[in-house]
Design a protein around this motif. Structure first.
Motif, PDB file in Angstrom:
ATOM      1  N   UNK A 217       0.831  -1.211   0.000  1.00  0.00           N
ATOM      2  CA  UNK A 217       0.000   0.000   0.000  1.00  0.00           C
ATOM      3  C   UNK A 217       0.865   1.260   0.000  1.00  0.00           C
ATOM      4  N   UNK A 218       1.962   1.228   0.750  1.00  0.00           N
ATOM      5  CA  UNK A 218       2.859   2.380   0.789  1.00  0.00           C
ATOM      6  C   UNK A 218       3.488   2.622  -0.580  1.00  0.00           C
ATOM      7  N   UNK A 219       3.880   1.549  -1.272  1.00  0.00           N
ATOM      8  CA  UNK A 219       4.448   1.704  -2.609  1.00  0.00           C
ATOM      9  C   UNK A 219       3.411   2.254  -3.595  1.00  0.00           C
ATOM     10  N   UNK A 220       2.169   1.817  -3.464  1.00  0.00           N
ATOM     11  CA  UNK A 220       1.109   2.322  -4.339  1.00  0.00           C
ATOM     12  C   UNK A 220       0.863   3.806  -4.085  1.00  0.00           C
TER      13      UNK A 220
ATOM     14  N   UNK B 211      -7.536  12.576  -3.944  1.00  0.00           N
ATOM     15  CA  UNK B 211      -8.667  11.691  -4.191  1.00  0.00           C
ATOM     16  C   UNK B 211      -8.207  10.310  -4.661  1.00  0.00           C
ATOM     17  N   UNK B 212      -7.178  10.315  -5.561  1.00  0.00           N
ATOM     18  CA  UNK B 212      -6.651   9.032  -6.016  1.00  0.00           C
ATOM     19  C   UNK B 212      -6.001   8.244  -4.896  1.00  0.00           C
ATOM     20  N   UNK B 213      -5.289   8.936  -4.023  1.00  0.00           N
ATOM     21  CA  UNK B 213      -4.651   8.255  -2.891  1.00  0.00           C
ATOM     22  C   UNK B 213      -5.693   7.694  -1.934  1.00  0.00           C
ATOM     23  N   UNK B 214      -6.763   8.439  -1.700  1.00  0.00           N
ATOM     24  CA  UNK B 214      -7.797   7.964  -0.782  1.00  0.00           C
ATOM     25  C   UNK B 214      -8.503   6.725  -1.333  1.00  0.00           C
ATOM     26  N   UNK B 215      -8.777   6.724  -2.637  1.00  0.00           N
ATOM     27  CA  UNK B 215      -9.447   5.555  -3.219  1.00  0.00           C
ATOM     28  C   UNK B 215      -8.580   4.310  -3.105  1.00  0.00           C
ATOM     29  N   UNK B 216      -7.272   4.455  -3.294  1.00  0.00           N
ATOM     30  CA  UNK B 216      -6.376   3.300  -3.179  1.00  0.00           C
ATOM     31  C   UNK B 216      -6.269   2.832  -1.733  1.00  0.00           C
ATOM     32  N   UNK B 217      -6.069   3.792  -0.808  1.00  0.00           N
ATOM     33  CA  UNK B 217      -5.927   3.417   0.600  1.00  0.00           C
ATOM     34  C   UNK B 217      -7.235   2.842   1.165  1.00  0.00           C
TER      35      UNK B 217
ATOM     36  N   UNK C 113      -8.707  -0.213   4.149  1.00  0.00           N
ATOM     37  CA  UNK C 113      -9.991   0.188   4.723  1.00  0.00           C
ATOM     38  C   UNK C 113      -9.866   1.423   5.623  1.00  0.00           C
ATOM     39  N   UNK C 114      -9.156   2.430   5.148  1.00  0.00           N
ATOM     40  CA  UNK C 114      -8.991   3.653   5.927  1.00  0.00           C
ATOM     41  C   UNK C 114     -10.228   4.525   5.775  1.00  0.00           C
TER      42      UNK C 114
END
Length: 313
Positions: free
Chosen positions: A215-218, A269-275, A280-281
């Motif tokens: 997740x950190x790499x993404x 927004x892109x970071x939130x969708x991935x995380x 499940x943040x």
């Protein structure tokens, strides 16, 4: 009694002295009252032993005499030729040269052209992935992640473009000394490089500690992908700001700031969708993260930089 005798100037005397003033053989002179004359300024009375004579003399007319240069220079009211010298300090005028900026921008454009020439496929995949024009996002992401060298080159381009853009903002909004533009450019480039290097290390360390390395790499991929697009996007605006007038520069800076804000909103927004998918943040936790690790450091750097420039200049 003394007999009155005629004098050679009796005709002049009779014209000058009133007739009533002459009685028998005695000459009585009344107080002479000067009447305004048309062509005479002063009257001189000359007495002789045997003659009473009046004569008049015109004032000397010096208008025909030439005026000397010193008198002419003293008479003019605008220049103080014969007064004390006034010492004034002035800086030597030097024409502002844009040669260094021109060659730097040409070098940056050439640098980007070389990346596009040798890594065109990587650049096309990056743009496609950023604008989400393909459904094969996971496959494109893997291809992009497998090319670290062009990624490093584009990150260097972002640091230089953003640092130069930051120096232009400082000069445009009159922070610091305009003559230290290149020093500010170096400071901005180094500051951005150190900031994103620390951020990279912090996120990698956090992912390793909490066992969320993938997740950190993404997340890092989304962050640096946005930075690469911003670095490419700023190139034409740097050209406009460098060689255009104040009005066009103001328009270019305003548009670029708006677009950079749009890019960062897209990144959040892109970071939130991935995380949100992977760990499940919640939205509240993500906002707290943005305030603590994204917005607060930028505000702190801005405050320190403005305070330093105000004290120094």
């Amino acid at each position: 009694m003394v007999k009155s005798q005629s004098t050679p100037d009796s005709s002049k005397l009779s014209d000058t002295i009133p007739a009533k003033a002459v009685q028998n053989d005695t000459v009585i002179l009344k107080p002479f009252v000067r009447k305004p004359a048309r062509n005479f300024v002063d009257t001189i009375v000359v007495f002789h032993t045997d003659t009473l004579r009046f004569s008049a003399k015109k004032p000397a007319d010096h208008s025909h005499l030439p005026i000397s240069w010193p008198d002419l220079l003293r008479s003019q009211p605008f220049f103080n030729f014969f007064g004390e010298a006034v010492h004034m300090r002035s800086e030597k005028f030097e024409r502002e040269s844009y040669d260094t900026m021109f060659y730097l921008l040409m070098l940056m454009l050439f640098y980007f052209a070389v990346i596009k020439l040798f890594f065109g496929k990587y650049l096309a995949n990056l743009l496609t992935l950023f604008f989400r024009a393909s459904m094969r996002q996971q496959q494109l992401r893997e291809q992009v992640l497998q090319s670290p060298f062009p990624s490093l080159l584009l990150n260097i381009l972002f640091v230089i473009s953003a640092g130069l853009y930051g120096a232009f903002l400082l000069r445009f909004y009159r922070y610091g000394n305009p003559d230290d533009f290149w020093i500010y450019s170096i400071y901005c480039v180094v500051l951005l490089a150190v900031l994103y290097l620390l951020k990279y290390l912090l996120i990698k360390t956090t992912g390793w500690i909490f066992n969320i390395s993938r997740t950190a790499e993404t997340y890092l991929f989304v962050v640096f992908m946005t930075n690469k697009i911003i670095g490419i996007f700023l190139l034409p605006f740097l050209v406009l700001i460098s060689f255009s007038g104040h009005t066009i520069s103001e328009i270019a800076i305003t548009l670029s700031i708006i677009m950079i804000c749009v890019f960062y909103v897209y990144r959040f927004l892109g970071s939130f969708s991935i995380l949100h998918k992977e760990i499940k943040i919640s939205g509240l936790h993500f906002i707290l993260y943005l305030c603590a690790f994204e917005i607060a450091p930028l505000l702190l750097i801005y405050k320190v930089l403005v305070t330093y420039l105000e004290k120094a200049y």
